[in-house]
Design an enzyme around this catalytic site. Sequence first.
Site, PDB file in Angstrom:
ATOM      1  N   ARG A  52      -2.377  19.307 -22.667  1.00 25.19           N
ATOM      2  CA  ARG A  52      -2.019  19.963 -23.898  1.00 25.19           C
ATOM      3  C   ARG A  52      -0.641  20.727 -23.749  1.00 25.19           C
ATOM      4  O   ARG A  52       0.230  20.741 -24.557  1.00 25.19           O
ATOM      5  CB  ARG A  52      -3.152  20.734 -24.536  1.00 25.19           C
ATOM      6  CG  ARG A  52      -4.147  19.888 -25.149  1.00 25.19           C
ATOM      7  CD  ARG A  52      -5.413  20.522 -25.130  1.00 25.19           C
ATOM      8  NE  ARG A  52      -5.840  20.312 -23.738  1.00 25.19           N
ATOM      9  CZ  ARG A  52      -6.516  19.031 -23.310  1.00 25.19           C
ATOM     10  NH1 ARG A  52      -6.774  18.252 -24.184  1.00 25.19           N
ATOM     11  NH2 ARG A  52      -6.739  18.708 -22.151  1.00 25.19           N
ATOM     12  N   THR A  53      -0.855  21.595 -22.752  1.00 24.27           N
ATOM     13  CA  THR A  53       0.139  22.669 -22.669  1.00 24.27           C
ATOM     14  C   THR A  53       1.564  22.264 -22.595  1.00 24.27           C
ATOM     15  O   THR A  53       2.309  22.596 -23.109  1.00 24.27           O
ATOM     16  CB  THR A  53      -0.285  23.670 -21.675  1.00 24.27           C
ATOM     17  OG1 THR A  53      -1.577  24.266 -21.931  1.00 24.27           O
ATOM     18  CG2 THR A  53       0.537  25.023 -21.805  1.00 24.27           C
ATOM     19  N   LYS A  82       8.723  22.476   0.514  1.00 24.94           N
ATOM     20  CA  LYS A  82       9.483  22.846   1.759  1.00 24.94           C
ATOM     21  C   LYS A  82       9.405  24.119   2.040  1.00 24.94           C
ATOM     22  O   LYS A  82      10.159  24.748   2.948  1.00 24.94           O
ATOM     23  CB  LYS A  82      10.777  22.269   1.359  1.00 24.94           C
ATOM     24  CG  LYS A  82      10.949  20.722   0.966  1.00 24.94           C
ATOM     25  CD  LYS A  82      12.532  20.541   0.716  1.00 24.94           C
ATOM     26  CE  LYS A  82      12.488  19.259  -0.326  1.00 24.94           C
ATOM     27  NZ  LYS A  82      14.028  19.014  -1.054  1.00 24.94           N
ATOM     28  N   ARG A 103       3.244  27.115 -15.249  1.00 19.53           N
ATOM     29  CA  ARG A 103       1.918  26.998 -15.123  1.00 19.53           C
ATOM     30  C   ARG A 103       1.876  27.115 -13.697  1.00 19.53           C
ATOM     31  O   ARG A 103       2.549  26.300 -12.905  1.00 19.53           O
ATOM     32  CB  ARG A 103       0.985  26.109 -15.525  1.00 19.53           C
ATOM     33  CG  ARG A 103      -0.375  25.869 -15.041  1.00 19.53           C
ATOM     34  CD  ARG A 103      -1.264  25.107 -15.899  1.00 19.53           C
ATOM     35  NE  ARG A 103      -1.686  25.444 -17.420  1.00 19.53           N
ATOM     36  CZ  ARG A 103      -2.163  24.751 -17.882  1.00 19.53           C
ATOM     37  NH1 ARG A 103      -3.005  23.842 -17.665  1.00 19.53           N
ATOM     38  NH2 ARG A 103      -2.456  25.187 -19.362  1.00 19.53           N
ATOM     39  N   HIS A 131      -3.315  33.167 -20.458  1.00 17.89           N
ATOM     40  CA  HIS A 131      -2.728  31.919 -20.941  1.00 17.89           C
ATOM     41  C   HIS A 131      -2.535  32.208 -22.279  1.00 17.89           C
ATOM     42  O   HIS A 131      -2.991  31.651 -23.058  1.00 17.89           O
ATOM     43  CB  HIS A 131      -3.888  30.707 -20.950  1.00 17.89           C
ATOM     44  CG  HIS A 131      -3.258  29.296 -21.206  1.00 17.89           C
ATOM     45  ND1 HIS A 131      -2.012  29.070 -21.741  1.00 17.89           N
ATOM     46  CD2 HIS A 131      -3.896  28.224 -21.119  1.00 17.89           C
ATOM     47  CE1 HIS A 131      -1.805  27.988 -21.885  1.00 17.89           C
ATOM     48  NE2 HIS A 131      -2.883  27.413 -21.607  1.00 17.89           N
TER      49      HIS A 131
HETATM   50  N1   CP Z   1      -5.928  24.388 -23.105  1.00 20.48           N
HETATM   51  C1   CP Z   1      -5.156  23.826 -22.175  1.00 20.48           C
HETATM   52  O1   CP Z   1      -4.615  24.647 -21.412  1.00 20.48           O
HETATM   53  O2   CP Z   1      -5.254  22.539 -21.780  1.00 20.48           O
HETATM   54  P1   CP Z   1      -4.372  21.682 -20.608  1.00 20.48           P
HETATM   55  O3   CP Z   1      -5.084  22.501 -19.441  1.00 20.48           O
HETATM   56  O4   CP Z   1      -4.355  20.361 -20.828  1.00 20.48           O
HETATM   57  O5   CP Z   1      -2.877  22.299 -20.800  1.00 20.48           O
END
Ligand code: CP
Length: 305
Positions: A52-53, A82, A103, A131
């Site tokens: 999703r993100t 590396k 991320r 998040h």
């Molecule tokens: N909700 C969320 O962060 O989903 P993903 O891990 O699929 O990005």
Amino acid sequence: MGKLNYLIESQQFDKELLFTLFKRADELRESKANDSLKGKVLATLFYEPSTRTRLSFESAMLRLGGEVISTENAKEFSSAIKGESLEDTIRVISSYANCIVMRHYEEGSAKKAISVSKVPFINAGDGKGQHPTQALLDLYTIYRELGKIDGLTIAMVGDLMNGRTVHSLSYLLGKFSNIKIIFVSPENLKIKDEIKEYLTRHNVVYEENSNLSEVLPIADIIYITRIQKERMSENDYELAKGKYAINSLNLGQIKLTSRIMHPLPHVEEIDLPIEVEENDKRITYFRQAENGVFARMALLEHLMK
Ligand code: CP
């Protein structure tokens, strides 16, 4: 309204900015064509898996007329393998893109990144930390579904220790009035003390209750989360798994006006027939995921325009 140049934690939002972003997200949902970020480039740098993100950020950028460069498995397919430092990676990508979404598996990595980034930076999840864009879309979803945020009772259920979406949403709720949060978790995965202290400082009433049956009838929002197997020992996982779920047996305890949210992906903690998932208005998590595109469009515009 506080203008943001980067976003690493949800405490950075103020209420005025949140409602401005919600309004803009609604407008962007309705508009057919938009090229407000034409000529800009977004870099998505993901050291941990995501559906999703990453894809909603990329979709958001493309819908705004911008371009995307991406590494979806940066742990293996970037020069991290590396031995390149995160700081050097960010310094370099800063000169390739107008904004970076990252991320990373390490809590605190987003803070490291902004110390060297020359362009706006967005934390898309840092280990067990935060998040914040998930919290933005979660709150936007609550506001769209129930028409208000003040005065709600919100149950947070599941892995509250490792679940960064729970952390970010709790901090964000601290900005609103007359909120009550009920934390429901396995004994070994309780919410962190620093979050409870923050809520107390911000006059948010909270309680911990291990009995989901007592909580379901009184919560306006049930925010259930996955046990994050990948972030704990096998022993901790065995202790926690299967303890809490929304299923056909307890769905009836939830008010018809309440909403069931989940940041997704979900596994056995939601165990409902597909007809229920598709037709019961209380099931919100697919609308929630869709809202992420519009909330992230609004945020990208805010950071880059
Ligand atoms: N909700 C969320 O962060 O989903 P993903 O891990 O699929 O990005």
